[in-house]
Design an enzyme around this catalytic site. Structure first.
Site, PDB file in Angstrom:
ATOM      1  N   GLY A 186       0.778  -1.233   0.000  1.00  0.00           N
ATOM      2  CA  GLY A 186       0.000   0.000   0.000  1.00  0.00           C
ATOM      3  C   GLY A 186       0.810   1.284   0.000  1.00  0.00           C
ATOM      4  O   GLY A 186       0.331   2.324   0.458  1.00  0.00           O
ATOM      5  N   SER A 187       2.036   1.241  -0.550  1.00  0.00           N
ATOM      6  CA  SER A 187       2.821   2.491  -0.531  1.00  0.00           C
ATOM      7  C   SER A 187       2.204   3.550  -1.445  1.00  0.00           C
ATOM      8  O   SER A 187       2.245   4.742  -1.125  1.00  0.00           O
ATOM      9  CB  SER A 187       4.281   2.227  -0.906  1.00  0.00           C
ATOM     10  OG  SER A 187       4.426   1.926  -2.273  1.00  0.00           O
ATOM     11  N   ASN A 188       1.620   3.122  -2.564  1.00  0.00           N
ATOM     12  CA  ASN A 188       0.935   4.107  -3.418  1.00  0.00           C
ATOM     13  C   ASN A 188      -0.302   4.661  -2.712  1.00  0.00           C
ATOM     14  O   ASN A 188      -0.590   5.863  -2.808  1.00  0.00           O
ATOM     15  CB  ASN A 188       0.548   3.485  -4.760  1.00  0.00           C
ATOM     16  CG  ASN A 188       1.709   3.485  -5.729  1.00  0.00           C
ATOM     17  OD1 ASN A 188       2.096   4.532  -6.240  1.00  0.00           O
ATOM     18  ND2 ASN A 188       2.295   2.320  -5.968  1.00  0.00           N
ATOM     19  N   MET A 219      -4.281  -6.533  -7.388  1.00  0.00           N
ATOM     20  CA  MET A 219      -3.823  -7.518  -8.371  1.00  0.00           C
ATOM     21  C   MET A 219      -4.969  -8.377  -8.894  1.00  0.00           C
ATOM     22  O   MET A 219      -4.853  -9.605  -8.974  1.00  0.00           O
ATOM     23  CB  MET A 219      -2.703  -8.370  -7.772  1.00  0.00           C
ATOM     24  CG  MET A 219      -1.539  -7.543  -7.240  1.00  0.00           C
ATOM     25  SD  MET A 219      -0.854  -6.366  -8.436  1.00  0.00           S
ATOM     26  CE  MET A 219       0.362  -7.407  -9.227  1.00  0.00           C
ATOM     27  N   LEU A 251     -10.594  -6.466 -13.241  1.00  0.00           N
ATOM     28  CA  LEU A 251     -12.001  -6.135 -12.963  1.00  0.00           C
ATOM     29  C   LEU A 251     -12.872  -6.513 -14.162  1.00  0.00           C
ATOM     30  O   LEU A 251     -12.500  -6.299 -15.311  1.00  0.00           O
ATOM     31  CB  LEU A 251     -12.144  -4.635 -12.681  1.00  0.00           C
ATOM     32  CG  LEU A 251     -11.295  -4.081 -11.533  1.00  0.00           C
ATOM     33  CD1 LEU A 251     -11.549  -2.582 -11.364  1.00  0.00           C
ATOM     34  CD2 LEU A 251     -11.588  -4.815 -10.224  1.00  0.00           C
ATOM     35  N   ASN A 263      -5.749   3.308 -12.507  1.00  0.00           N
ATOM     36  CA  ASN A 263      -4.806   2.267 -12.109  1.00  0.00           C
ATOM     37  C   ASN A 263      -3.393   2.782 -12.310  1.00  0.00           C
ATOM     38  O   ASN A 263      -3.150   3.608 -13.194  1.00  0.00           O
ATOM     39  CB  ASN A 263      -5.001   1.010 -12.979  1.00  0.00           C
ATOM     40  CG  ASN A 263      -4.040  -0.110 -12.596  1.00  0.00           C
ATOM     41  OD1 ASN A 263      -3.847  -0.392 -11.412  1.00  0.00           O
ATOM     42  ND2 ASN A 263      -3.433  -0.742 -13.592  1.00  0.00           N
ATOM     43  N   HIS A 310       0.434   1.296 -13.069  1.00  0.00           N
ATOM     44  CA  HIS A 310       1.157   0.097 -13.497  1.00  0.00           C
ATOM     45  C   HIS A 310       2.639   0.461 -13.627  1.00  0.00           C
ATOM     46  O   HIS A 310       2.967   1.517 -14.169  1.00  0.00           O
ATOM     47  CB  HIS A 310       0.615  -0.395 -14.844  1.00  0.00           C
ATOM     48  CG  HIS A 310       1.306  -1.633 -15.321  1.00  0.00           C
ATOM     49  ND1 HIS A 310       1.068  -2.873 -14.761  1.00  0.00           N
ATOM     50  CD2 HIS A 310       2.262  -1.821 -16.262  1.00  0.00           C
ATOM     51  CE1 HIS A 310       1.843  -3.765 -15.356  1.00  0.00           C
ATOM     52  NE2 HIS A 310       2.570  -3.154 -16.262  1.00  0.00           N
ATOM     53  N   ASP A 354      -4.367  -3.628 -17.927  1.00  0.00           N
ATOM     54  CA  ASP A 354      -3.401  -2.546 -18.103  1.00  0.00           C
ATOM     55  C   ASP A 354      -3.610  -1.808 -19.424  1.00  0.00           C
ATOM     56  O   ASP A 354      -2.652  -1.356 -20.063  1.00  0.00           O
ATOM     57  CB  ASP A 354      -1.966  -3.074 -17.970  1.00  0.00           C
ATOM     58  CG  ASP A 354      -1.724  -3.714 -16.600  1.00  0.00           C
ATOM     59  OD1 ASP A 354      -2.256  -3.195 -15.614  1.00  0.00           O
ATOM     60  OD2 ASP A 354      -1.029  -4.735 -16.535  1.00  0.00           O
ATOM     61  N   GLU A 367       6.359   6.339  -8.957  1.00  0.00           N
ATOM     62  CA  GLU A 367       4.929   5.992  -8.947  1.00  0.00           C
ATOM     63  C   GLU A 367       4.174   6.895  -7.972  1.00  0.00           C
ATOM     64  O   GLU A 367       3.090   7.411  -8.283  1.00  0.00           O
ATOM     65  CB  GLU A 367       4.731   4.529  -8.526  1.00  0.00           C
ATOM     66  CG  GLU A 367       5.108   3.520  -9.581  1.00  0.00           C
ATOM     67  CD  GLU A 367       4.711   2.102  -9.167  1.00  0.00           C
ATOM     68  OE1 GLU A 367       3.579   1.893  -8.727  1.00  0.00           O
ATOM     69  OE2 GLU A 367       5.565   1.200  -9.282  1.00  0.00           O
TER      70      GLU A 367
HETATM   71  C1  GAR Z   1       3.232  -1.029  -7.491  1.00  0.00           C
HETATM   72  O1  GAR Z   1       4.499  -1.073  -8.086  1.00  0.00           O
HETATM   73  C2  GAR Z   1       2.159  -1.009  -8.546  1.00  0.00           C
HETATM   74  O2  GAR Z   1       2.490  -0.243  -9.678  1.00  0.00           O
HETATM   75  C3  GAR Z   1       2.056  -2.463  -8.895  1.00  0.00           C
HETATM   76  O3  GAR Z   1       2.122  -3.115  -7.654  1.00  0.00           O
HETATM   77  C4  GAR Z   1       2.929  -2.335  -6.759  1.00  0.00           C
HETATM   78  C5  GAR Z   1       2.140  -2.098  -5.484  1.00  0.00           C
HETATM   79  O4  GAR Z   1       2.927  -1.474  -4.514  1.00  0.00           O
HETATM   80  N1  GAR Z   1       0.854  -2.747  -9.589  1.00  0.00           N
HETATM   81  C6  GAR Z   1       0.760  -3.656 -10.561  1.00  0.00           C
HETATM   82  O5  GAR Z   1       1.680  -4.352 -10.919  1.00  0.00           O
HETATM   83  C7  GAR Z   1      -0.623  -3.772 -11.198  1.00  0.00           C
HETATM   84  N2  GAR Z   1      -0.537  -4.369 -12.475  1.00  0.00           N
HETATM   85  P1  GAR Z   1       2.238  -0.733  -3.273  1.00  0.00           P
HETATM   86  O6  GAR Z   1       1.269  -1.747  -2.640  1.00  0.00           O
HETATM   87  O7  GAR Z   1       3.382  -0.438  -2.354  1.00  0.00           O
HETATM   88  O8  GAR Z   1       1.551   0.489  -3.781  1.00  0.00           O
END
Ligand code: GAR
Length: 206
Positions: free
Chosen positions: A12-14, A90, A93, A107, A109, A145, A174
């Protein structure tokens, strides 16, 4: 302020980057809930620590994809989001899920789409001999994507990069790219799918 629900599966850093941005009084959005498809997602506790309501629906607790999505949709109905941000969620939908929120689901990516959709993006970018990687924020459509691109940021691929070191470098941009994209979308007056971006705003970092 636009009501935003963030969907996560992992650390969940994003989501946290968006929550931190939303904590500023002048940011045009607020996070009203975080939903995970994994009860053990690290991001859930981080959201709770910030006082954000959280929900978790494990896929294995439901008989079908439709029932699982139904539970998420029910939670969304109580939260009444203007926008939904997928942040490391992940799951693909279905069109039934997307329809009520069409054009309002974002989203992120970790590649420069349309290159390297799906999993193992960093490894594939390195193996392809790419010298530049990055991330993409886009509107969610049925395809994985796919969908109109809102913002992209580029980072270099270094000669000694591993998938992990590249992922770490991309993740930093990101956070910045998602904040910027959410701000732009939240401020856009017309349809969110038609934000007014200048040509200089697509590349935010090199
Ligand atoms: C992120 O790098 C995001 O872009 C990727 O998962 C990671 C989640 O990190 N998403 C995908 O690959 C979706 N296709 P986070 O939980 O620290 O945000």
């Amino acid at each position: 302020r636009k009501r935003v629900v963030v969907l996560i599966s992992g650390g969940g850093s994003n989501m946290l980057a968006l929550a931190d941005a939303c904590a500023a009084d002048d940011f045009p959005a607020e996070i009203v809930g975080v939903i995970s498809d994994r009860k053990d997602a690290g991001g859930l506790a981080k959201a709770e620590a910030r006082g954000i309501p959280t929900f978790a629906f494990e896929r294995k607790d439901f008989g079908s994809k439709a029932e699982h999505e139904g539970a998420v949709l029910e939670a969304l109905a109580t939260l009444k989001p203007d926008l939904i941000c997928l942040a490391g969620y992940m799951r693909l939908l279905s069109s039934d899920f997307i329809r009520p929120y069409e054009g309002r689901i974002l989203n992120i990516h970790p590649s420069l789409l349309p290159l390297f959709p799906g999993l193992h993006t960093h490894q594939r970018a390195i193996e392809a001999g790419m010298k530049v990687a990055g991330c993409t924020v886009h509107i969610v459509t049925e395809g994985m994507d796919e969908g109109p691109i809102i913002a992209q940021a580029a980072v270099p691929i270094l000669h000694d990069d591993t998938a992990q070191s590249l992922a770490d470098r991309v993740l930093i941009v990101e956070h910045k790219t998602y904040r910027l994209a959410l701000q732009k979308i939240a401020l856009s007056k017309g349809q969110p799918r038609e934000p007014a971006f200048g040509p200089d705003q697509y590349i935010i970092s090199i």
